[in-house]
Scaffold this active site. Structure first.
Site, PDB file in Angstrom:
ATOM      1  N   CYS A   1       0.785  -1.092  -0.312  1.00  0.00           N
ATOM      2  CA  CYS A   1      -0.362  -0.092  -0.124  1.00  0.00           C
ATOM      3  C   CYS A   1       0.588   1.394  -0.217  1.00  0.00           C
ATOM      4  O   CYS A   1       2.067   1.029  -0.765  1.00  0.00           O
ATOM      5  CB  CYS A   1      -0.844   0.346   1.524  1.00  0.00           C
ATOM      6  SG  CYS A   1      -2.227   1.021   0.771  1.00  0.00           S
TER       7      CYS A   1
ATOM      8  N   ASP B   1      -3.202   1.629  10.304  1.00  0.00           N
ATOM      9  CA  ASP B   1      -4.525   2.158   9.845  1.00  0.00           C
ATOM     10  C   ASP B   1      -5.143   2.322  11.369  1.00  0.00           C
ATOM     11  O   ASP B   1      -6.039   3.291  11.934  1.00  0.00           O
ATOM     12  CB  ASP B   1      -6.113   1.623   9.354  1.00  0.00           C
ATOM     13  CG  ASP B   1      -5.210   2.194   7.920  1.00  0.00           C
ATOM     14  OD1 ASP B   1      -4.661   1.438   7.411  1.00  0.00           O
ATOM     15  OD2 ASP B   1      -5.121   2.556   7.419  1.00  0.00           O
TER      16      ASP B   1
END
Ligand code: RI2
Length: 321
Positions: free
Chosen positions: A132, A201
Site C-alpha cells: 500500500c 490504520d
C-alpha cells in the site's frame, strides 16, 4: 439554534470518503485542519451555539471512514484540550485553534521521529518489501537513505486502489532501486527480501494491527520465509475502543472499485466484496516503530492505556458541557 455547517467540513468529509484524501496520518491532519477552520471562522454568538457547531462538524468528519482510528483520536485529543464549561466563547475558540494546530504539528513530528527508529532497523544493502502507501513507511525509507544506506524496495501494487503507484512516486525522489510487482507475486519475491515494512490504520490493544487488505496474508508469508515484518505507525493509531476486547470495524468499499458493472455482468454477475482492511495477529509482527521508539506488540496495551486510557468512549459524542 443549529449553526450551518461550514463548507470546509463537507469538502473535507467528501475528500476523505472518496479517498482523494487518504492514508491514516493524512486523514487525521485534514480533520484537524477542518476543525481549526471551523473554530477560526465561526460566527457563533454564544458558547452553546459554538459548541453545537463544533460537535456537529466533528460528527460529520468522524462518520467518513470507520477504520482509521487517527480520525476519532484526533477529535478526542482536540476535545480534551478544551477548557471548562465556564469558559467564554473567545477562550473556547482560541483553545480549539491551538489544539487543532498542535495535533497537526505532533503528527508531523511523530512521522519524523518514527522514521529514524524505522531507518535504524535497516542496513546498507537491504531489500525492503512494502504494501500500500504509508507516509510512515516512506519516512523510514527516506531517513535510511538520508543516513547513506543504499536500499532496494519491492513495491506491491495494492489492488484495487493501486496505492503502490503513490508509494513508487514518493520513493522515486529518494533514489532507491524499485521493483514493482502485482500483489499475488509477493510470496515469490520474499526469498530476496530482508524486511517487510507496512503502515497501520489501527493498532489494537492485543498488539494486532489493522492495515490495508493483503497485509495479513503478506505477514503470514513473511513469517514462513523468516522475514521480519515491521509496522511503522505513530501511537495516534492506537485504538482505545479495543481495550474492552471489541474488534475494529472493517470498512467495506464500493464493489465498482473491484470490477465495473459491465464486466461483472459479463462474467456471470458474481457478488463482489471489497473489504479495505484486514487484521494481522501479533504473532506475525516482529516490531512496531512509533515516535516513542521500538515496541513489541505485547507492549501496545501499556502505551495505549497511558495515552488514551480513559476507555473507549469518544468524549465529543456525549459532550460533558
Ligand atoms: P499512513 C492506508 O489506508 C493504508 O492502509 C496505510 O498503510 C495506512 O493508510 C497508513 O497510512 P488507505 O487510506 O498514516 O489508503 O502511514 O485506505 O500514511
Amino acid at each position: 439554534m443549529t449553526e450551518a455547517t461550514h463548507p470546509v467540513v463537507e469538502e473535507t468529509a467528501d475528500g476523505i470518503e472518496s479517498m482523494e484524501t487518504r492514508g491514516a496520518a493524512t486523514i487525521a491532519k485534514a480533520v484537524a485542519d477542518a476543525v481549526e477552520t471551523v473554530a477560526r471562522e465561526s460566527s457563533a454568538s454564544s458558547t452553546d451555539a459554538y459548541l453545537e457547531e463544533l460537535y456537529s462538524a466533528m460528527a460529520t468528519l468522524h462518520d467518513t471512514r470507520p477504520t482509521a482510528v487517527t480520525l476519532p483520536n484526533t477529535l478526542r485529543i482536540i476535545h480534551r484540550a478544551l477548557p471548562s464549561d465556564e469558559s467564554d466563547l473567545e477562550t473556547l475558540q482560541t483553545a480549539t485553534i491551538e489544539a487543532a494546530t498542535s495535533v497537526q504539528d505532533e503528527i508531523d513530528a511523530a512521522q519524523t521521529e518514527l522514521g529514524t527508529y524505522g531507518a535504524n532497523r535497516l542496513r546498507d544493502g537491504d531489500t525492503v518489501m512494502v504494501h500500500c502507501h504509508s507516509t510512515a513507511v516512506v519516512s523510514c525509507i527516506e531517513t535510511a537513505t538520508d543516513q547513506g544506506k543504499s536500499l532496494e524496495v519491492i513495491v506491491k501494487e495494492t489492488r484495487p486502489r493501486y496505492q503502490g503507484h503513490v508509494t513508487a512516486s514518493d520513493l522515486a525522489d529518494t533514489g532507491v532501486a524499485m521493483t514493482y510487482i502485482v500483489d499475488s507475486a509477493a510470496h515469490r519475491y520474499l526469498d530476496t527480501v530482508d524486511h517487510v515494512f507496512v503502515g497501520a490504520d489501527a493498532i489494537c490493544a492485543d498488539g494486532s494491527v489493522v492495515n490495508k487488505i493483503g497485509t495479513a496474508g503478506l505477514a503470514v508469508s513473511a513469517t514462513a520465509r523468516d522475514v521480519p515484518l515491521t509496522v511503522a505507525a505513530s501511537t495516534y493509531k492506537m485504538d482505545p475502543g479495543t481495550l474492552d476486547g471489541s474488534p475494529v470495524e472493517i470498512e467495506y468499499r464500493d464493489p465498482t472499485e473491484v470490477l465495473d458493472p459491465e464486466t461483472q455482468e459479463s462474467i456471470g454477475n458474481p457478488r463482489i466484496e471489497n473489504p479495505a482492511f484486514d487484521v494481522t495477529p501479533p504473532k506475525y509482527i516482529d516490531a512496531l516503530v512509533t515516535e516513542r521508539g521500538l515496541l513489541a506488540p505485547e507492549g501496545v496495551h501499556t502505551i495505549m492505556t497511558d495515552r488514551f486510557g480513559d476507555g473507549p468512549a469518544i468524549p465529543w459524542t456525549e459532550p460533558s458541557r
